[in-house]
Structures are given as structure tokens and as C-alpha cells.
Design a protein around this motif. Structure first.
Motif, mmCIF file in Angstrom:
data_model
loop_
_atom_site.group_PDB
_atom_site.id
_atom_site.type_symbol
_atom_site.label_atom_id
_atom_site.label_comp_id
_atom_site.label_asym_id
_atom_site.label_seq_id
_atom_site.Cartn_x
_atom_site.Cartn_y
_atom_site.Cartn_z
ATOM 1 N N UNK A 1 42.120 39.865 62.092
ATOM 2 C CA UNK A 1 43.100 39.134 61.298
ATOM 3 C C UNK A 1 44.237 40.072 60.905
ATOM 4 N N UNK A 2 45.447 39.590 61.047
ATOM 5 C CA UNK A 2 46.613 40.348 60.611
ATOM 6 C C UNK A 2 47.085 39.720 59.304
ATOM 7 N N UNK A 3 46.962 40.473 58.229
ATOM 8 C CA UNK A 3 47.263 39.963 56.893
ATOM 9 C C UNK A 3 48.698 40.317 56.524
ATOM 10 N N UNK A 4 49.461 39.299 56.197
ATOM 11 C CA UNK A 4 50.853 39.487 55.798
ATOM 12 C C UNK A 4 50.915 39.496 54.273
ATOM 13 N N UNK A 5 51.268 40.630 53.697
ATOM 14 C CA UNK A 5 51.398 40.745 52.243
ATOM 15 C C UNK A 5 52.870 40.581 51.882
ATOM 16 N N UNK A 6 53.148 39.652 50.984
ATOM 17 C CA UNK A 6 54.532 39.376 50.606
ATOM 18 C C UNK A 6 54.776 39.706 49.138
ATOM 19 N N UNK A 7 56.027 39.704 48.773
ATOM 20 C CA UNK A 7 56.403 39.993 47.387
ATOM 21 C C UNK A 7 55.938 38.906 46.432
ATOM 22 N N UNK A 8 55.659 37.708 46.961
ATOM 23 C CA UNK A 8 55.193 36.608 46.109
ATOM 24 C C UNK A 8 53.691 36.658 45.868
ATOM 25 N N UNK A 9 53.004 37.581 46.554
ATOM 26 C CA UNK A 9 51.567 37.734 46.327
ATOM 27 C C UNK A 9 50.697 37.197 47.433
ATOM 28 N N UNK A 10 51.265 36.629 48.474
ATOM 29 C CA UNK A 10 50.464 36.129 49.579
ATOM 30 C C UNK A 10 49.706 37.281 50.228
ATOM 31 N N UNK A 11 48.423 37.054 50.466
ATOM 32 C CA UNK A 11 47.617 38.081 51.112
ATOM 33 C C UNK A 11 46.974 39.062 50.158
ATOM 34 N N UNK A 12 47.109 38.839 48.834
ATOM 35 C CA UNK A 12 46.540 39.795 47.885
ATOM 36 C C UNK A 12 45.332 39.254 47.142
ATOM 37 N N UNK A 13 45.024 37.996 47.308
ATOM 38 C CA UNK A 13 43.874 37.457 46.593
ATOM 39 C C UNK A 13 43.523 36.085 47.106
ATOM 40 N N UNK A 14 42.336 35.619 46.756
ATOM 41 C CA UNK A 14 41.898 34.300 47.183
ATOM 42 C C UNK A 14 40.844 33.827 46.199
ATOM 43 N N UNK A 15 40.343 32.620 46.452
ATOM 44 C CA UNK A 15 39.313 32.085 45.573
ATOM 45 C C UNK A 15 37.941 32.360 46.152
ATOM 46 N N UNK A 16 36.946 32.504 45.250
ATOM 47 C CA UNK A 16 35.599 32.778 45.697
ATOM 48 C C UNK A 16 34.600 31.893 44.987
ATOM 49 N N UNK A 17 33.334 32.192 45.146
ATOM 50 C CA UNK A 17 32.286 31.478 44.440
ATOM 51 C C UNK A 17 31.457 32.489 43.674
ATOM 52 N N UNK A 18 30.846 32.031 42.628
ATOM 53 C CA UNK A 18 29.971 32.911 41.885
ATOM 54 C C UNK A 18 28.723 32.140 41.517
ATOM 55 N N UNK A 19 27.669 32.855 41.250
ATOM 56 C CA UNK A 19 26.433 32.194 40.860
ATOM 57 C C UNK A 19 25.639 33.096 39.946
ATOM 58 N N UNK A 20 24.678 32.530 39.273
ATOM 59 C CA UNK A 20 23.874 33.346 38.389
ATOM 60 C C UNK A 20 22.886 32.508 37.612
ATOM 61 N N UNK A 21 22.187 33.146 36.729
ATOM 62 C CA UNK A 21 21.193 32.471 35.908
ATOM 63 C C UNK A 21 21.477 32.800 34.454
#
Length: 254
Positions: free
Chosen positions: A175-195
Motif C-alpha cells: 500500500x502506498x499511503x498518501x499523507x496530506x496536510x489535512x490529515x489523510x493517512x495519519x489515522x483511522x478507526x479501530x475496535x476495542x474490547x475488554x471486560x
């Protein structure tokens, strides 16, 4: 330069559906052999078999939910189990009819049928993505008839990253990740779990949770947010960097 994700980049998606398909065939044969040897199969035996089946189908979904940061992987396998087992028990009185075997094996047939359809859908979905690299901008098009487009001007690009794990290197994709000044390519959503658990003089409570969480600075590759799963990604990255150097009137140095 126009690019598309390769089939190798979707190997994980295809593998999970192939796993479900062949697991369904094995479950059908195992259930049939057990029923032939013991026609008077007890309800408890059937329940235990279904529990084992659910474990083998839901656990991969949980694993992929965390790995791919997509809760849908877990939800998909759970819904298929509910549908298959629901049909099996709701129409239990029809098992002795001519087509009763469909009801009998419904929990497994649902997974087998959906897996075959999903394999075709995944490949059709892959074909909807297209990346165009040109002087001035990078265009990401996706959706049937390329109805969605994301245009990234070169002047907004601050960095170009190469995202490749061991499997990607093995299959020659990345994957070629394009990082822009607006923040594209610097973060995403994930999942978490626990008890969570708590106790007191009058009550004791416990619970399990799973949901979405925003993870800053952790990039999760997706065909919509990067040049995903292309062959020879190093060459693609170098091409973009040359265009950036030309855009900024700077000499290119790999």
C-alpha cells in the motif's frame, strides 16, 4: 499512470470465505456421519455440535475485527449463525419431508452459500477501485461506475509512505499511503474490547464490551484511503515522489 488493487491484496478476505465454505462441507459430512451411526441423536449432542460450530465460525470473525479494525467481520459471522440455526429450529417439523435435508443442514448451508456469493462480490468490489497518478494530482475512484472520487492535489501531500507487512512482501504487493496536510493517512478507526466488573455489598456486576474507538496516528489500510494493494509499490512510491519533486521544483533523490 492508472492502477488497480491486485487479487493478491484481497487474499485475506478471500481466505476467510474459503475457510467458511470448506468448514461448512466438513461440518455437513461430520453431522451426516454422526447421524447415520446414531439415528436417535440426542438434543444435547446437537446443541454441543452447534456450539462447536459457532466457536469455529465466530472466532475468526473476532480475530479479523481486531486485525482489520472492522467490527463487521464479527457481526457477519454472528448473523449467519443466527439465520442458519434459526431456520433449523423454526422449521424443525419439516425435517422429515422430501427437502428436509435443507432444514437439517441449514446452519452449514447458509455459510456455504453466502461464502460462494461473497467470493464473487469481493472480486467485483476490488474491480471498482482505480487509482490515477498524474501531474498535479492523485485521483482515487471507487464505487460502481466510479461514482465516488477523491482528488488529492500534489501540493497538499506532505509525505508518501510504504505500508507492507511480511505477507505483502511475500506476494509482491503493498500500500502506498498518501499523507496530506489535512490529515489523510495519519489515522483511522479501530475496535476495542475488554471486560469490566465491579462488586459491592449488595450487588456484583460484570460485562463484556466491544465497539469503535478513534486511534490517532495508527493507519489502517483501506482501498479508499490509500493506493491499496498494488503490484510493485516501491516503483509507485518513487513515481509519486518524482512528481512531488517536480511540483516543488526540487531535485528528486530516492
Amino acid at each position: 499512470m492508472k492502477l488497480k488493487p491486485t487479487r493478491r491484496a484481497f487474499l485475506l478476505r478471500n481466505s476467510i470465505f474459503l475457510y467458511y465454505f470448506f468448514l461448512s462441507l466438513i461440518a455437513i459430512m461430520g453431522y451426516g456421519i454422526a447421524y447415520a451411526e446414531m439415528p436417535e441423536t440426542k438434543l444435547t449432542d446437537i446443541i454441543l455440535y452447534m456450539i462447536l460450530w459457532m466457536v469455529l465460525t465466530i472466532l475468526p470473525g473476532v480475530f479479523l475485527a481486531f486485525k482489520r479494525r472492522r467490527f463487521g467481520w464479527f457481526l457477519w459471522s454472528l448473523l449467519m449463525n443466527i439465520a442458519g440455526i434459526g431456520v433449523r429450529w423454526y422449521f424443525a417439523d419439516s425435517i422429515d419431508t422430501q427437502y428436509g435435508w435443507i432444514i437439517e443442514y441449514a446452519p452449514f448451508l447458509v455459510f456455504a452459500a453466502i461464502s460462494i456469493i461473497a467470493l464473487a462480490v469481493v472480486d467485483a468490489h476490488r474491480r471498482t477501485y482505480e487509482y490515477e497518478i498524474s501531474e498535479g494530482c492523485i485521483k482515487i475512484s471507487y464505487g460502481f461506475l466510479k461514482s465516488n472520487q477523491q482528488i488529492i492535489p500534489l501540493r497538499h501531500i506532505t509525505n508518501v509512505l510504504l505500508d507492507r507487512n511480511f505477507a505483502a512482501r511475500l506476494f509482491g504487493v503493498g500500500n502506498v499511503v498518501i499523507v496530506t496536510s489535512s490529515g489523510m493517512g495519519t489515522g483511522d478507526r479501530g475496535v476495542f474490547g475488554g471486560v469490566a466488573a465491579g462488586g459491592g455489598a449488595k450487588r456484583i456486576g460484570a460485562g463484556v464490551y466491544m465497539g469503535g474507538i478513534s486511534q490517532a496516528k495508527e493507519f489502517v489500510a483501506d482501498p479508499k484511503n490509500c493506493i491499496y494493494g498494488v503490484s510493485k509499490p516501491t516503483r509507485v512510491s518513487e513515481t509519486i515522489q518524482r512528481l512531488l519533486a517536480k511540483e516543488r521544483d526540487m531535485p528528486y533523490s530516492p
